[in-house]
Scaffold this motif. Structure first.
Motif, PDB file in Angstrom:
ATOM      1  N   ARG A  80       0.857  -1.188   0.000  1.00  0.00           N
ATOM      2  CA  ARG A  80       0.000   0.000   0.000  1.00  0.00           C
ATOM      3  C   ARG A  80       0.892   1.236   0.000  1.00  0.00           C
ATOM      4  N   MET A  81       0.622   2.151  -0.916  1.00  0.00           N
ATOM      5  CA  MET A  81       1.401   3.388  -1.007  1.00  0.00           C
ATOM      6  C   MET A  81       0.477   4.578  -0.812  1.00  0.00           C
ATOM      7  N   LYS A  82       0.923   5.507   0.018  1.00  0.00           N
ATOM      8  CA  LYS A  82       0.224   6.778   0.212  1.00  0.00           C
ATOM      9  C   LYS A  82       1.256   7.880   0.028  1.00  0.00           C
ATOM     10  N   GLN A  83       1.063   8.706  -0.984  1.00  0.00           N
ATOM     11  CA  GLN A  83       2.031   9.754  -1.240  1.00  0.00           C
ATOM     12  C   GLN A  83       1.631  11.027  -0.512  1.00  0.00           C
ATOM     13  N   GLY A  84       2.625  11.863  -0.213  1.00  0.00           N
ATOM     14  CA  GLY A  84       2.378  13.030   0.609  1.00  0.00           C
ATOM     15  C   GLY A  84       2.529  14.354  -0.095  1.00  0.00           C
ATOM     16  N   ASN A  85       2.601  14.366  -1.432  1.00  0.00           N
ATOM     17  CA  ASN A  85       2.751  15.626  -2.153  1.00  0.00           C
ATOM     18  C   ASN A  85       1.411  16.097  -2.678  1.00  0.00           C
ATOM     19  N   GLU A  86       1.192  17.393  -2.661  1.00  0.00           N
ATOM     20  CA  GLU A  86      -0.008  17.941  -3.270  1.00  0.00           C
ATOM     21  C   GLU A  86       0.157  18.043  -4.781  1.00  0.00           C
ATOM     22  N   THR A  87       1.394  18.152  -5.255  1.00  0.00           N
ATOM     23  CA  THR A  87       1.654  18.193  -6.685  1.00  0.00           C
ATOM     24  C   THR A  87       1.770  16.762  -7.209  1.00  0.00           C
ATOM     25  N   ILE A  88       1.747  16.627  -8.539  1.00  0.00           N
ATOM     26  CA  ILE A  88       1.847  15.300  -9.147  1.00  0.00           C
ATOM     27  C   ILE A  88       3.256  14.759  -8.942  1.00  0.00           C
ATOM     28  N   SER A  89       3.341  13.536  -8.470  1.00  0.00           N
ATOM     29  CA  SER A  89       4.621  12.884  -8.226  1.00  0.00           C
ATOM     30  C   SER A  89       4.853  11.819  -9.287  1.00  0.00           C
ATOM     31  N   CYS A  90       6.102  11.341  -9.352  1.00  0.00           N
ATOM     32  CA  CYS A  90       6.457  10.312 -10.327  1.00  0.00           C
ATOM     33  C   CYS A  90       7.135   9.135  -9.636  1.00  0.00           C
ATOM     34  N   ALA A  91       7.019   7.982 -10.243  1.00  0.00           N
ATOM     35  CA  ALA A  91       7.688   6.792  -9.729  1.00  0.00           C
ATOM     36  C   ALA A  91       8.117   5.930 -10.911  1.00  0.00           C
ATOM     37  N   PHE A  92       9.288   5.337 -10.791  1.00  0.00           N
ATOM     38  CA  PHE A  92       9.800   4.394 -11.780  1.00  0.00           C
ATOM     39  C   PHE A  92       9.540   2.994 -11.249  1.00  0.00           C
ATOM     40  N   TRP A  93       8.699   2.244 -11.962  1.00  0.00           N
ATOM     41  CA  TRP A  93       8.340   0.883 -11.574  1.00  0.00           C
ATOM     42  C   TRP A  93       9.007  -0.074 -12.549  1.00  0.00           C
ATOM     43  N   ALA A  94       9.757  -1.022 -12.034  1.00  0.00           N
ATOM     44  CA  ALA A  94      10.422  -1.992 -12.905  1.00  0.00           C
ATOM     45  C   ALA A  94      10.233  -3.388 -12.325  1.00  0.00           C
ATOM     46  N   ARG A  95       9.572  -4.250 -13.061  1.00  0.00           N
ATOM     47  CA  ARG A  95       9.435  -5.651 -12.647  1.00  0.00           C
ATOM     48  C   ARG A  95      10.619  -6.430 -13.209  1.00  0.00           C
ATOM     49  N   PHE A  96      11.215  -7.266 -12.363  1.00  0.00           N
ATOM     50  CA  PHE A  96      12.379  -8.015 -12.807  1.00  0.00           C
ATOM     51  C   PHE A  96      12.367  -9.397 -12.157  1.00  0.00           C
ATOM     52  N   THR A  97      13.097 -10.313 -12.786  1.00  0.00           N
ATOM     53  CA  THR A  97      13.217 -11.672 -12.268  1.00  0.00           C
ATOM     54  C   THR A  97      14.691 -12.036 -12.210  1.00  0.00           C
ATOM     55  N   PRO A  98      15.255 -12.190 -11.013  1.00  0.00           N
ATOM     56  CA  PRO A  98      16.666 -12.585 -10.905  1.00  0.00           C
ATOM     57  C   PRO A  98      16.837 -14.065 -11.195  1.00  0.00           C
ATOM     58  N   GLU A  99      18.076 -14.480 -11.420  1.00  0.00           N
ATOM     59  CA  GLU A  99      18.369 -15.896 -11.607  1.00  0.00           C
ATOM     60  C   GLU A  99      18.014 -16.676 -10.335  1.00  0.00           C
ATOM     61  N   ALA A 100      17.551 -17.903 -10.519  1.00  0.00           N
ATOM     62  CA  ALA A 100      17.153 -18.714  -9.362  1.00  0.00           C
ATOM     63  C   ALA A 100      18.352 -19.111  -8.506  1.00  0.00           C
ATOM     64  N   SER A 101      19.520 -19.230  -9.123  1.00  0.00           N
ATOM     65  CA  SER A 101      20.719 -19.610  -8.373  1.00  0.00           C
ATOM     66  C   SER A 101      21.937 -19.057  -9.095  1.00  0.00           C
ATOM     67  N   GLY A 102      23.071 -19.191  -8.460  1.00  0.00           N
ATOM     68  CA  GLY A 102      24.315 -18.729  -9.068  1.00  0.00           C
ATOM     69  C   GLY A 102      24.991 -17.684  -8.210  1.00  0.00           C
ATOM     70  N   THR A 103      26.252 -17.454  -8.508  1.00  0.00           N
ATOM     71  CA  THR A 103      27.024 -16.454  -7.776  1.00  0.00           C
ATOM     72  C   THR A 103      27.510 -15.395  -8.761  1.00  0.00           C
ATOM     73  N   PRO A 104      27.704 -14.142  -8.320  1.00  0.00           N
ATOM     74  CA  PRO A 104      27.666 -13.713  -6.922  1.00  0.00           C
ATOM     75  C   PRO A 104      26.241 -13.507  -6.407  1.00  0.00           C
ATOM     76  N   MET A 105      26.088 -13.651  -5.100  1.00  0.00           N
ATOM     77  CA  MET A 105      24.844 -13.325  -4.424  1.00  0.00           C
ATOM     78  C   MET A 105      24.959 -11.916  -3.862  1.00  0.00           C
ATOM     79  N   VAL A 106      23.886 -11.157  -3.961  1.00  0.00           N
ATOM     80  CA  VAL A 106      23.873  -9.767  -3.505  1.00  0.00           C
ATOM     81  C   VAL A 106      22.705  -9.576  -2.546  1.00  0.00           C
ATOM     82  N   ALA A 107      22.937  -8.827  -1.466  1.00  0.00           N
ATOM     83  CA  ALA A 107      21.872  -8.486  -0.524  1.00  0.00           C
ATOM     84  C   ALA A 107      21.277  -7.145  -0.950  1.00  0.00           C
ATOM     85  N   LEU A 108      20.013  -7.171  -1.412  1.00  0.00           N
ATOM     86  CA  LEU A 108      19.334  -5.956  -1.849  1.00  0.00           C
ATOM     87  C   LEU A 108      18.497  -5.405  -0.705  1.00  0.00           C
ATOM     88  N   PRO A 109      18.623  -4.125  -0.387  1.00  0.00           N
ATOM     89  CA  PRO A 109      17.849  -3.567   0.720  1.00  0.00           C
ATOM     90  C   PRO A 109      16.382  -3.434   0.370  1.00  0.00           C
TER      91      PRO A 109
END
Length: 264
Positions: free
Chosen positions: A73-102
């Motif tokens: 759920r997203m609630k934006q706090g600007n009175e002006t029009i805001s923008c967002a970049f949405w990107a759907r992605f699928t990482p590899e099921a296995s393999g190295t290197p492994m990365v910790a994404l915040p």
């Protein structure tokens, strides 16, 4: 189910692009379930995003990484029009290197840079799919950290549970340390290592998020919400909320009005 602070993924190959868009957000509130793919979300505005049971008050030029299966759920706090970049992605099921994404990271000026990179890639339609896929991978690499830096302490988890269960109670850091069986200095090191802030800052952050969520999702009086987060002084409560959102409690409610909670 609370979304974890980090997500361990394989970056052995460039993640597959499941679609990328830049939206002008003309709705104050939106909700969705992240199905089938991961989501990389860049925002240029202030607001609040709930991913599962974890709620984050976010700042302009921040990024979220959301795995499949979470209700958002997203609630934006600007009175002006805001923008967002949405990107759907699928990482590899296995393999190295492994990365910790915040799960959440504030990018500052880097956010402006990546937003512009994404916009430029999507404007070049003749190679949009290939170039956007590279931009997504570049952003993920830039915010990822070495998994060896991510520590999972049972003592810290016990401390976090105590904080969540006692947000309405006034307690000292010394009491928290005693409850989980470590010294004050040990507790400080645990929080600094895993969260980058001390116990006091962590507790304040959790109270801020809980207060903002109650302000937006309930009709409870402001005074009662202040009590729910362990603050009896309304001036102090106003400073707490303003420190998170830049708005007073009443301004926050007036600016981000929950419409249909489950609008898709």
């Amino acid at each position: 189910m609370a979304s974890p602070l980090y997500h361990l993924v394989s970056m052995s190959e460039i993640p597959r692009n499941g679609g990328a868009y830049i939206y002008a957000l003309d709705h104050e509130e939106m909700a969705w379930t992240q199905e089938g793919s991961w989501l990389l979300l860049l925002v240029d505005h202030v607001g609040i995003l709930s991913v599962g049971a974890r709620t984050q008050v976010y700042q302009p030029w921040s990024a979220f990484v959301v795995p499949p299966g979470y209700r958002c759920r997203m609630k934006q706090g600007n009175e002006t029009i805001s923008c967002a970049f949405w990107a759907r992605f699928t990482p590899e099921a296995s393999g190295t290197p492994m990365v910790a994404l915040p799960g959440y990271v504030e990018l500052g000026d880097r956010g402006r840079f990546w937003f512009q990179r994404a916009r430029e890639a999507m404007n070049r339609s003749y190679q949009m799919q290939r170039e956007t896929r590279v931009v997504i991978a570049d952003i993920l690499w830039s915010i990822g950290v070495d998994p060896g830096q991510i520590r999972h302490s049972p003592t810290l988890q016990a401390a976090e549970r105590f904080v969540e269960e006692n947000l309405a109670t006034s307690f000292r850091v010394e009491e928290l340390a005693q409850r989980v069986g470590v010294s004050h200095n040990q507790l400080l090191r645990l929080f600094q290592t895993e969260h980058g802030v001390g116990p006091l800052e962590y507790i304040r952050h959790r109270r801020q998020n809980h207060a903002c969520r109650l302000l937006l999702e309930t009709s409870l009086p402001v005074k009662q919400i202040a009590t729910e987060v362990g603050i009896s002084d309304l001036a102090q409560f106003n400073r707490l909320v303003k420190g998170a959102s830049g708005l007073s409690p009443r301004e926050l409610r007036a600016t981000i009005r929950p419409a249909n909670l489950f609008r898709t």
